[in-house]
Structure formats: C-alpha cells, structure tokens
Design an enzyme around this catalytic site. Structure first.
Site, PDB file in Angstrom:
ATOM      1  N   GLY A   1       0.845   6.638   0.733  1.00 51.50           N
ATOM      2  CA  GLY A   1       0.474   5.753  -0.371  1.00 51.50           C
ATOM      3  C   GLY A   1      -0.821   5.028  -0.085  1.00 51.50           C
TER       4      GLY A   1
ATOM      5  N   VAL B   1      -0.415  -1.249   0.232  1.00 57.39           N
ATOM      6  CA  VAL B   1       1.038  -1.243   0.462  1.00 57.39           C
ATOM      7  C   VAL B   1       1.339  -0.915   1.933  1.00 57.39           C
ATOM      8  CG1 VAL B   1       3.221  -0.166  -0.201  1.00 57.39           C
ATOM      9  CG2 VAL B   1       1.545  -0.720  -1.952  1.00 57.39           C
TER      10      VAL B   1
ATOM     11  N   GLU C   1       0.200   7.906   5.852  1.00 57.48           N
ATOM     12  CA  GLU C   1      -0.613   8.937   5.189  1.00 57.48           C
ATOM     13  C   GLU C   1      -1.299   8.246   4.021  1.00 57.48           C
ATOM     14  OE1 GLU C   1      -1.056  12.122   6.019  1.00 57.48           O
ATOM     15  OE2 GLU C   1       0.311  12.122   7.722  1.00 57.48           O
TER      16      GLU C   1
ATOM     17  N   CYS D   1      -5.148  13.045  -2.726  1.00 63.16           N
ATOM     18  CA  CYS D   1      -5.666  12.148  -1.684  1.00 63.16           C
ATOM     19  C   CYS D   1      -6.854  12.752  -0.957  1.00 63.16           C
ATOM     20  CB  CYS D   1      -4.559  11.826  -0.694  1.00 63.16           C
ATOM     21  SG  CYS D   1      -3.771  13.309  -0.069  1.00 63.16           S
TER      22      CYS D   1
HETATM   23  P1  NAD Z   1       1.417   2.912  -3.556  1.00 64.67           P
HETATM   24  O1  NAD Z   1       1.050   2.463  -2.213  1.00 64.67           O
HETATM   25  O2  NAD Z   1       1.287   1.984  -4.697  1.00 64.67           O
HETATM   26  O3  NAD Z   1       2.929   3.459  -3.584  1.00 64.67           O
HETATM   27  C1  NAD Z   1       3.452   4.303  -2.597  1.00 64.67           C
HETATM   28  C2  NAD Z   1       4.937   4.034  -2.432  1.00 64.67           C
HETATM   29  O4  NAD Z   1       5.152   2.699  -2.006  1.00 64.67           O
HETATM   30  C3  NAD Z   1       5.767   4.232  -3.684  1.00 64.67           C
HETATM   31  O5  NAD Z   1       6.965   4.893  -3.340  1.00 64.67           O
HETATM   32  C4  NAD Z   1       6.047   2.816  -4.151  1.00 64.67           C
HETATM   33  O6  NAD Z   1       7.287   2.704  -4.816  1.00 64.67           O
HETATM   34  C5  NAD Z   1       6.083   2.037  -2.868  1.00 64.67           C
HETATM   35  N1  NAD Z   1       5.615   0.657  -3.006  1.00 64.67           N
HETATM   36  C6  NAD Z   1       4.747   0.152  -3.921  1.00 64.67           C
HETATM   37  N2  NAD Z   1       4.531  -1.160  -3.707  1.00 64.67           N
HETATM   38  C7  NAD Z   1       5.277  -1.496  -2.636  1.00 64.67           C
HETATM   39  C8  NAD Z   1       5.472  -2.710  -1.919  1.00 64.67           C
HETATM   40  N3  NAD Z   1       4.850  -3.834  -2.267  1.00 64.67           N
HETATM   41  N4  NAD Z   1       6.311  -2.698  -0.864  1.00 64.67           N
HETATM   42  C9  NAD Z   1       6.933  -1.562  -0.486  1.00 64.67           C
HETATM   43  N5  NAD Z   1       6.785  -0.401  -1.131  1.00 64.67           N
HETATM   44  C10 NAD Z   1       5.974  -0.351  -2.188  1.00 64.67           C
HETATM   45  O7  NAD Z   1       0.504   4.195  -3.726  1.00 64.67           O
HETATM   46  P2  NAD Z   1       0.212   5.016  -4.996  1.00 64.67           P
HETATM   47  O8  NAD Z   1      -0.675   4.295  -5.927  1.00 64.67           O
HETATM   48  O9  NAD Z   1       1.496   5.507  -5.515  1.00 64.67           O
HETATM   49  O10 NAD Z   1      -0.607   6.238  -4.325  1.00 64.67           O
HETATM   50  C11 NAD Z   1      -1.998   6.302  -4.299  1.00 64.67           C
HETATM   51  C12 NAD Z   1      -2.532   6.233  -2.884  1.00 64.67           C
HETATM   52  O11 NAD Z   1      -1.831   7.129  -2.030  1.00 64.67           O
HETATM   53  C13 NAD Z   1      -3.981   6.675  -2.824  1.00 64.67           C
HETATM   54  O12 NAD Z   1      -4.683   5.818  -1.972  1.00 64.67           O
HETATM   55  C14 NAD Z   1      -3.912   8.065  -2.229  1.00 64.67           C
HETATM   56  O13 NAD Z   1      -5.064   8.483  -1.559  1.00 64.67           O
HETATM   57  C15 NAD Z   1      -2.754   7.911  -1.298  1.00 64.67           C
HETATM   58  N6  NAD Z   1      -2.182   9.214  -0.986  1.00 64.67           N
HETATM   59  C16 NAD Z   1      -2.280   9.685   0.287  1.00 64.67           C
HETATM   60  C17 NAD Z   1      -1.762  10.931   0.590  1.00 64.67           C
HETATM   61  C18 NAD Z   1      -1.845  11.494   1.977  1.00 64.67           C
HETATM   62  O14 NAD Z   1      -1.155  12.474   2.227  1.00 64.67           O
HETATM   63  N7  NAD Z   1      -2.633  10.954   2.874  1.00 64.67           N
HETATM   64  C19 NAD Z   1      -1.152  11.690  -0.401  1.00 64.67           C
HETATM   65  C20 NAD Z   1      -1.083  11.168  -1.685  1.00 64.67           C
HETATM   66  C21 NAD Z   1      -1.594   9.924  -1.980  1.00 64.67           C
END
Ligand code: NAD
Length: 468
Positions: free
Chosen positions: A188, A192, A210, A244
């Site tokens: 994510g 977060v 990741e 990502c």
């Molecule tokens: P996010 O961080 O908002 O959410 C990721 C997860 O965290 C979700 O399951 C969500 O429910 C949970 N979450 C959200 N807020 C939270 C909190 N305050 N406390 C605990 N858990 C919480 O990310 P997103 O917007 O869903 O994803 C986008 C980001 O993810 C981008 O930066 C992207 O580059 C990255 N990403 C990385 C990869 C990788 O493999 N490196 C793959 C896909 C996406």
C-alpha cells in the site's frame, strides 16, 4: 461472526498443533488454491471488471496467470526449498552437522490493496503457505467486489483452521493489528505503512513493506522510437496506469522528446482508437476519490498536455494523457498512480541519473536505449527495487526475480523462492555429537597461550579450505 482476536487465536492454536508443517499439507493447500482460481475464473474476471473495468486480457495476464504460474512454480520447487541447507565447516566443527533450517514464523498477516486485488493478496499468501504459516489476509475495501469474492472463496477451498479473510477498511485493519502476528506483509501507501509500523512495534513484529513511489523511465542514446513508444504506452496504461511499478515519468533529451510525442500519439491511437473512452481495453479509475485526486492533479499542472486530458466523472474515466512538464510541476511531486505520463526534458544522461538519485529510491527503474553502455551506466549509478531495460513492468512476472522496493519504495521482497524466504525463519542448526572431545579440551580452562593458538587455527577460514 468471529471477532478478530478469536480468528487469530483459532489460527494460532492450529499453528501450535503442527498441522501446517508437513510438505504434504502445504502442497494440498496450494493445489486447493490453484483449483479455487481455475474453477472460479469467470467470477474473478467479473469482480475485477466491476471494481476497475479491468479488461479480460489484462486480468488474465496480471491476476489469473501470474498466480497460477506462481502456484506451479512453488509446488514444483517446495521440496528443494524445504531441504536443510548445509554450510561450510572448519576443523573445530568437522564432525558436526551444520545447516540452515527454514521454519515457519507462525500466524502472519497479509494486507492487500485494490489495483491488483487478487494478485497482491494471493502471491504473498502462496509464499506464506509454502513456508508453513497460518495466514490472515485483509483485502482492500476499495475493490469491494474482489474483496467479497475472495472472502467467500478462501474458506471454501482452504483449511478454515489455518487461513482466514478479514474484510474492512482502516478501522478494521487497525483492530486486527492490535493482535500479535509473527509477520506483517503490507502492500500500500507510504502514509499507511507508517501506521502499520507503529502497530507492529508494539509486538516487535517484523514487517515487509511493498510500497510505491515515482518510477522513472529514462530514454537516452540511440533508440528505435516506435518500439519505445509501444512498450512505454503498454507498461504505463496497463491497468489504467494504476500499477505500483508503472513508469511514473519520462526523462529524455529535447530531441528525443520531439520524436517521442508523435510516436506516443500514434501508438495511443493504434492501441485504444480515436476515442479511448470507447475502447474495451482500458481500465477505469478505481473510485471517485482517486478520479478526483487525478483530475485535480491535472488542473494543478502547468505542463502542456500533448495528448489526452479528457475525463468523465460518471464513468470514472481519464484518457491516457501525456504532459510535457517542468521539474517543479505538480505532476512531479508524488506518485501519480493513474493514466497520466509527464515527460521532463533533461539534456544529458548524467543529469538524468543525478535527477533520479536526488529522489527516493524507486520501486522500479526503466531505461530505453539501443546502447548497452547507456543501460549499464544507469544500472550501475542508480538504485531501485527492480530494474528493466527496454521495457516496463514485465520484470515482475518472473518468479525467479525478487519483487520489492528499497528505501522509501519498500522493505523486503517476494515472488517465487523470495516469498518462501520472507515467510520463513532461517534457523541456524549445529548438531554436535561427542567426538573430538580432545579438540574441545583446547577451549577449557586453565587457558594457555598454546591452547589459544591451536584453537584459533582450528576455527580459522584456512581450515575450512583444508576440508574442501
Ligand atoms: P493504502 O495504503 O491506502 O491501503 C492499503 C491497505 O491498507 C488497504 O487494505 C487498506 O484497507 C488499509 N488501510 C488504509 N488505511 C489504513 C490505516 N490508517 N491503518 C491501517 N490500514 C489501513 O494504499 P492504496 O491507496 O490502497 O494503494 C496505493 C499505494 O499502494 C500506491 O502507493 C502504490 O504504489 C502502492 N502499491 C504498491 C505495490 C507493491 O507491490 N509495491 C503494489 C500495489 C500498490
């Protein structure tokens, strides 16, 4: 419904029973996971279409086949991965059995995100199951259809005593994180990730992160511009730019930019037609919130839109867009994560490398060039999670290559054996017998200089060579 702590307790007691340890159990679960994907392919494709309007072609490549291939690879290699790894010995340990044993960590938590809702949960889960752990997965609430489907399917195919799905957003994840896990695997955003680390620190739980960031794409030296445009457009606009590891921005010279822009325009027309909104091959933006974020970003940009720029809120559509920007443009501040490609002209390769090195280390770095020396220079003078020359995102598809970031783009890696290693503890084992007690006598008091010099010799690397 079970409370979160009841779920974790149930899994912990299964783990303690030792049920997940045998290779046979792990392989059965992995085969069941494979059946789950194969028998429900249609439902999975429908869910992905509902969430992201994901074209079937892209969904099969990036969600179905990548997972099936990983399952085949893992099932085929698991026996050799589980074998003890014998290490070099010296004279002092000549009679011992010295090896590294891969052991499961316990109950692990995998938190996924929405852009590849199946792949980003199931690929790490394969590593965790292969390593013999019990697993809780937490899909993203943003890809609601995929989340619902995964939560229905997993209990039907996998042992409910060992594997569980918990749905929900930030609040549910925070509640889940109050429980003790033996490893947390988070995909994510960087924001977060910080709260995940805080929660993990309470139990001193190790974490794999990741994350994302801005993946640069450099184009320098001689290039075949038509091929560059096709590969770049495919890598960038696959999944609607919501990858990502998608190229986030292009760095090239003014001359290359002048040749690239018409090639990009032509390629976009070839791929998606005159009106890309009518193309069935383009994903939509996942949510109104992300649509607003991206369209606001375009409004804030002072760059020159050379193609695209159109959007439709109702349809969560943003046209594949290319913008020529300056270094301080709004589009160059943070990861875009959508179908907008800024191009920044930087005359020399050295300056482009310098530009990249002054930013956070990216998850992936791409260089397009016909010149090997240019490719090698970029590889040697930069750092990134992954590196790919003359293409984009395809390096992620090979299970032999570790997938993960470095620095701000993440910690740790997975895919293939790397996932198995992430979810294993490498236990150092020395099995001593009762032989060579006389040699052992060298270390017992009363200490003498003579004993010390013999002891130093038996333990030195020289004696390792003698034994080979
Ligand atoms: P996010 O961080 O908002 O959410 C990721 C997860 O965290 C979700 O399951 C969500 O429910 C949970 N979450 C959200 N807020 C939270 C909190 N305050 N406390 C605990 N858990 C919480 O990310 P997103 O917007 O869903 O994803 C986008 C980001 O993810 C981008 O930066 C992207 O580059 C990255 N990403 C990385 C990869 C990788 O493999 N490196 C793959 C896909 C996406």
């Amino acid at each position: 419904m079970d409370s979160k702590s009841e779920i974790v307790e149930r899994l912990r007691s299964s783990f303690r029973s030792g049920i997940t340890i045998s290779q046979e159990f792990r392989c059965v679960q992995l085969s069941n996971l494979r059946s789950m994907i194969q028998e429900n392919e249609e439902d999975i494709l429908n869910a992905l279409h509902k969430d992201l309007c994901k074209p079937k072609f892209e969904a099969i490549l990036s969600e179905i086949d990548i997972v099936i291939n990983e399952l085949h690879y893992t099932i085929n290699n698991l026996q050799s991965w589980m074998k003890p790894e014998y290490v070099d010995k010296n004279l002092a340990t000549k009679m011992d059995n010295c090896f590294v044993r891969r052991e499961p960590l316990g109950v692990v938590l995998i938190i996924g995100t929405w852009n590849y809702p199946l792949q980003l949960l199931i690929l790490p889960m394969i590593g965790a199951i292969a390593a013999g752990n019990c697993v809780v997965i937490k899909p993203s609430e943003v890809s609601a259809a995929a989340c619902q489907l995964i939560s229905e399917l997993i209990p039907k195919y996998l042992s409910q005593d060992c594997y569980a799905v918990v749905c929900g957003g930030a609040d549910e994840t925070k509640a889940l994180l109050q429980n003790r896990f033996d490893h947390i695997f988070f995909t994510g955003s960087q924001v977060v990730a910080r709260s995940i680390l805080q929660a993990a620190s309470v139990h001193l739980t190790p974490v794999t992160l990741e994350l994302g960031g801005k993946c640069p794409c450099l184009i320098y030296g001689n290039v075949t511009i038509g091929a560059v445009a096709r590969r770049l457009v495919w890598a960038k606009f696959f999944n609607g730019g919501q990858s990502c590891a998608a190229p986030d921005y292009v760095l090239c010279s003014k001359a290359t930019c002048d040749a690239l822009i018409p090639a990009l325009c032509e390629t976009l027309k070839d791929f998606y037609g005159k009106d890309p909104q009518t193309s069935l091959d383009l994903c939509r933006i996942v949510s109104q919130q992300h649509w607003t974020r991206l369209t606001e970003l375009l409004k804030e940009s002072n760059g020159k839109v050379v193609v695209g720029g159109e959007s439709d809120q109702q349809d969560k559509y943003i046209a594949p867009t290319v913008v020529c920007v300056a270094e301080d443009d709004a589009l160059m501040k943070a990861e875009i994560f959508g179908p907008i490609l800024p191009i920044l002209t930087v005359e020399s390769l050295e300056k482009a490398v310098d530009f990249v090195n002054h930013k956070e280390k990216p998850l992936a770095l791409y260089i397009f060039s016909n010149e090997t020396s240019v490719i090698n220079t970029v590889m040697e003078k930069t750092s990134s999670g992954g590196f790919c020359s003359n293409d984009g995102i395809v390096h992620m598809t090979l299970p032999g290559l570790p997938f993960g970031g470095v620095g701000g783009s993440g910690w740790g890696s997975y895919h293939g054996r790397w996932g198995f290693e992430t979810f294993s503890h490498r236990r150092a084992c020395m099995m001593r017998g009762w032989a060579l007690e006389k040699l052992n006598g060298l270390r017992y008091p009363p200490y003498t200089d003579n004993k010390l010099s013999w002891l130093r010799w038996t333990a030195s690397p020289k004696t390792t060579c003698l034994l080979m």
